[in-house]
Write a protein that holds these residues in place. Sequence first.
Motif, PDB file in Angstrom:
ATOM      1  N   GLU A  75     -32.582 -19.491   5.960  1.00 31.11           N
ATOM      2  CA  GLU A  75     -32.581 -18.739   7.211  1.00 31.11           C
ATOM      3  C   GLU A  75     -32.632 -17.251   6.916  1.00 31.11           C
ATOM      4  OE1 GLU A  75     -30.346 -21.250  10.736  1.00 31.11           O
ATOM      5  OE2 GLU A  75     -29.188 -19.756   9.619  1.00 31.11           O
ATOM      6  N   ALA A  76     -33.311 -16.517   7.780  1.00 26.17           N
ATOM      7  CA  ALA A  76     -33.395 -15.064   7.683  1.00 26.17           C
ATOM      8  C   ALA A  76     -32.988 -14.475   9.025  1.00 26.17           C
ATOM      9  CB  ALA A  76     -34.812 -14.633   7.319  1.00 26.17           C
ATOM     10  N   GLY A  77     -31.952 -13.663   9.007  1.00 26.20           N
ATOM     11  CA  GLY A  77     -31.423 -13.080  10.236  1.00 26.20           C
ATOM     12  C   GLY A  77     -29.903 -13.074  10.157  1.00 26.20           C
ATOM     13  N   PRO A  78     -29.181 -12.942  11.230  1.00 27.97           N
ATOM     14  CA  PRO A  78     -29.685 -12.765  12.593  1.00 27.97           C
ATOM     15  C   PRO A  78     -29.678 -11.293  12.991  1.00 27.97           C
ATOM     16  CG  PRO A  78     -27.344 -13.243  12.683  1.00 27.97           C
ATOM     17  CD  PRO A  78     -27.719 -13.178  11.219  1.00 27.97           C
ATOM     18  N   PRO A 100     -21.365 -11.791  25.412  1.00 30.11           N
ATOM     19  CA  PRO A 100     -22.147 -12.697  24.556  1.00 30.11           C
ATOM     20  C   PRO A 100     -23.266 -11.956  23.818  1.00 30.11           C
ATOM     21  CG  PRO A 100     -22.859 -12.923  26.839  1.00 30.11           C
ATOM     22  CD  PRO A 100     -21.768 -11.880  26.835  1.00 30.11           C
ATOM     23  N   PHE A 101     -23.259 -12.057  22.511  1.00 30.42           N
ATOM     24  CA  PHE A 101     -24.329 -11.482  21.695  1.00 30.42           C
ATOM     25  C   PHE A 101     -25.114 -12.617  21.046  1.00 30.42           C
ATOM     26  CE2 PHE A 101     -21.597  -7.775  21.990  1.00 30.42           C
ATOM     27  CZ  PHE A 101     -22.505  -6.727  22.076  1.00 30.42           C
ATOM     28  N   ARG A 102     -26.407 -12.618  21.279  1.00 31.59           N
ATOM     29  CA  ARG A 102     -27.266 -13.641  20.680  1.00 31.59           C
ATOM     30  C   ARG A 102     -27.739 -13.178  19.313  1.00 31.59           C
ATOM     31  NH1 ARG A 102     -30.597 -13.927  24.414  1.00 31.59           N
ATOM     32  NH2 ARG A 102     -32.290 -12.672  23.561  1.00 31.59           N
ATOM     33  N   GLY A 103     -27.674 -14.075  18.357  1.00 32.70           N
ATOM     34  CA  GLY A 103     -28.218 -13.833  17.025  1.00 32.70           C
ATOM     35  C   GLY A 103     -29.401 -14.759  16.798  1.00 32.70           C
ATOM     36  N   GLU A 104     -30.568 -14.183  16.569  1.00 33.06           N
ATOM     37  CA  GLU A 104     -31.797 -14.967  16.421  1.00 33.06           C
ATOM     38  C   GLU A 104     -32.201 -15.032  14.944  1.00 33.06           C
ATOM     39  OE1 GLU A 104     -33.629 -13.368  20.667  1.00 33.06           O
ATOM     40  OE2 GLU A 104     -33.734 -12.147  18.849  1.00 33.06           O
ATOM     41  N   TYR A 105     -32.631 -16.202  14.519  1.00 36.59           N
ATOM     42  CA  TYR A 105     -33.016 -16.430  13.125  1.00 36.59           C
ATOM     43  C   TYR A 105     -34.488 -16.791  13.011  1.00 36.59           C
ATOM     44  CZ  TYR A 105     -28.055 -16.839  11.828  1.00 36.59           C
ATOM     45  OH  TYR A 105     -26.725 -16.592  11.606  1.00 36.59           O
ATOM     46  N   PHE A 106     -35.063 -16.425  11.887  1.00 41.67           N
ATOM     47  CA  PHE A 106     -36.305 -17.028  11.428  1.00 41.67           C
ATOM     48  C   PHE A 106     -35.972 -17.904  10.221  1.00 41.67           C
ATOM     49  CE2 PHE A 106     -38.087 -13.336  13.646  1.00 41.67           C
ATOM     50  CZ  PHE A 106     -39.150 -13.923  14.320  1.00 41.67           C
ATOM     51  N   ASP A 159     -44.763 -15.410   6.579  1.00 41.08           N
ATOM     52  CA  ASP A 159     -43.804 -16.238   5.829  1.00 41.08           C
ATOM     53  C   ASP A 159     -42.639 -16.701   6.702  1.00 41.08           C
ATOM     54  OD1 ASP A 159     -45.327 -15.691   3.564  1.00 41.08           O
ATOM     55  OD2 ASP A 159     -44.116 -13.938   3.030  1.00 41.08           O
ATOM     56  N   LEU A 160     -42.597 -16.235   7.951  1.00 41.64           N
ATOM     57  CA  LEU A 160     -41.459 -16.522   8.828  1.00 41.64           C
ATOM     58  C   LEU A 160     -41.883 -17.418   9.983  1.00 41.64           C
ATOM     59  CD1 LEU A 160     -40.065 -12.864   9.095  1.00 41.64           C
ATOM     60  CD2 LEU A 160     -39.272 -14.656   7.542  1.00 41.64           C
ATOM     61  N   VAL A 161     -41.103 -18.468  10.213  1.00 42.37           N
ATOM     62  CA  VAL A 161     -41.312 -19.326  11.387  1.00 42.37           C
ATOM     63  C   VAL A 161     -40.030 -19.291  12.217  1.00 42.37           C
ATOM     64  CG1 VAL A 161     -42.993 -20.821  10.279  1.00 42.37           C
ATOM     65  CG2 VAL A 161     -40.556 -21.382  10.099  1.00 42.37           C
ATOM     66  N   ASP A 162     -40.166 -19.546  13.498  1.00 46.65           N
ATOM     67  CA  ASP A 162     -39.012 -19.476  14.390  1.00 46.65           C
ATOM     68  C   ASP A 162     -37.901 -20.411  13.928  1.00 46.65           C
ATOM     69  OD1 ASP A 162     -40.135 -17.589  16.011  1.00 46.65           O
ATOM     70  OD2 ASP A 162     -40.905 -19.015  17.487  1.00 46.65           O
ATOM     71  N   GLY A 163     -36.693 -19.886  13.887  1.00 43.67           N
ATOM     72  CA  GLY A 163     -35.521 -20.685  13.579  1.00 43.67           C
ATOM     73  C   GLY A 163     -34.698 -20.875  14.840  1.00 43.67           C
ATOM     74  N   GLY A 164     -33.425 -21.046  14.668  1.00 41.65           N
ATOM     75  CA  GLY A 164     -32.557 -21.232  15.831  1.00 41.65           C
ATOM     76  C   GLY A 164     -31.967 -19.919  16.303  1.00 41.65           C
ATOM     77  N   ALA A 165     -30.988 -20.037  17.172  1.00 44.75           N
ATOM     78  CA  ALA A 165     -30.240 -18.877  17.658  1.00 44.75           C
ATOM     79  C   ALA A 165     -28.828 -19.329  17.986  1.00 44.75           C
ATOM     80  CB  ALA A 165     -30.905 -18.281  18.901  1.00 44.75           C
ATOM     81  N   GLY A 166     -27.899 -18.433  17.811  1.00 49.28           N
ATOM     82  CA  GLY A 166     -26.519 -18.691  18.199  1.00 49.28           C
ATOM     83  C   GLY A 166     -26.050 -17.585  19.119  1.00 49.28           C
ATOM     84  N   VAL A 167     -24.988 -17.846  19.858  1.00 48.47           N
ATOM     85  CA  VAL A 167     -24.399 -16.812  20.708  1.00 48.47           C
ATOM     86  C   VAL A 167     -22.952 -16.607  20.276  1.00 48.47           C
ATOM     87  CG1 VAL A 167     -23.814 -16.072  23.045  1.00 48.47           C
ATOM     88  CG2 VAL A 167     -25.895 -17.387  22.645  1.00 48.47           C
ATOM     89  N   ARG A 168     -22.629 -15.378  19.959  1.00 48.87           N
ATOM     90  CA  ARG A 168     -21.279 -15.035  19.503  1.00 48.87           C
ATOM     91  C   ARG A 168     -20.443 -14.548  20.686  1.00 48.87           C
ATOM     92  NH1 ARG A 168     -19.736 -11.105  14.468  1.00 48.87           N
ATOM     93  NH2 ARG A 168     -17.730 -10.322  15.192  1.00 48.87           N
ATOM     94  N   ALA A 169     -19.256 -15.093  20.806  1.00 46.75           N
ATOM     95  CA  ALA A 169     -18.313 -14.659  21.838  1.00 46.75           C
ATOM     96  C   ALA A 169     -17.540 -13.455  21.302  1.00 46.75           C
ATOM     97  CB  ALA A 169     -17.352 -15.791  22.187  1.00 46.75           C
TER      98      ALA A 169
END
Length: 398
Positions: A266-269, A222-228, A338-348
Amino acid sequence: MKYDIIIVGGGIVGLATAHQSLLKNPKLKLALIEKEDRLCKHQTGNNSGVIHSGLYYKPGSLKARNCIHGYNMLLDFCNKEEIPYELCGKVVVATDDFQKPLLDNLYNRGLENGLDKIEKISIEQLKEIEPHVNGIAAVKVPYTGIIDYVAVAEKYAEKIREAGGEIFLGEKVIDIKDSQSHSMVETSKRSFETTLVVNCGGLYSDRLAKKTSDEVDLKIIPFRGEYFKLVPEKEYLVKHLIYPVPDPNFPFLGVHYTRMINGGIEAGPNAVLAFRREGYKKSQIHLGELMESLMWPGFQKVAMKYWKTGFGEMYRSFSKAAFTKALQKLIPEIQEKDLVDGGAGVRAQACDRTGGLLDDFSIIEAKHAINVCNAPSPAATSSLAIGDTVSDLVLKRF
């Protein structure tokens, strides 16, 4: 409870497979089982919502064929069902000289995949499209779009129910037992008897596959991708989708800017090892699952090979300043504030024993099962095409 087909997994791939199977053979008695209390809670529900064009994928691969075919199927489906989407286009931007030949390779790969409307654009043309972007070369990809994949998946579910399929929520599959003529699927609530199991279990697809076959020699890492997210007053900096030139040896696209269909940027992940398979936060740790990843021989080889890249990704995960610096390569005006916390996803991400991070879709067949063991991005874009491919395999069994 007896069925012809049990599909395990209520993400977009499982739903598309069920939908396509019932389209081709409405007489099938089909049920879909999802362990959560709602559909699309994991990879689909944390998707960035990009309609991918097929630019990146090796010509002739399952990824390339399914993406391009799935792209067209998705747009046709959305037009018919009146699901909103926007083909806003994207630019892939080189910011360093060493990226220029990589960008040329990407452009040529896109042409090989049939994307004849992509074009190399000058710096002046880039500034017209994205005036705030820093770059020394760019490719414009007009095919790329944005969409809400949960809305798409929920429409698949509606079609499944209309066709007589059943969807069971809040039932975790505990075991799958084979007999001579069928399989028994044991859930947290009941037992199902089925002629065929179709495993679309995403982050747990490898574990489910091992219950149906001895031929499974890969592990889901599992790799987590974090966004702002950009603050609203800075959203004007991004007009389309803006991507860097990706590292060709690493199956992630690098931090980029994505317009969202429901508003916002969104900016990331980044891409960091998650400490549990459904670990959307740094604080979410499952020691057993973490050790399972760390002890897998293939992951150890990946870690040795990409330790420098991995360290950089982890550093950006813990340092907003470092994340901002990576984003500034594309848009120098972006500041940390300019960046606020966004969501995150996990890639299988499937990883084989030799250290290969599987880049292509992986489908493993067993006596009474079809296992979709690797369906990374662009699986959402390709969902109907993957469903088409898997449903053909399904129908051969009947």
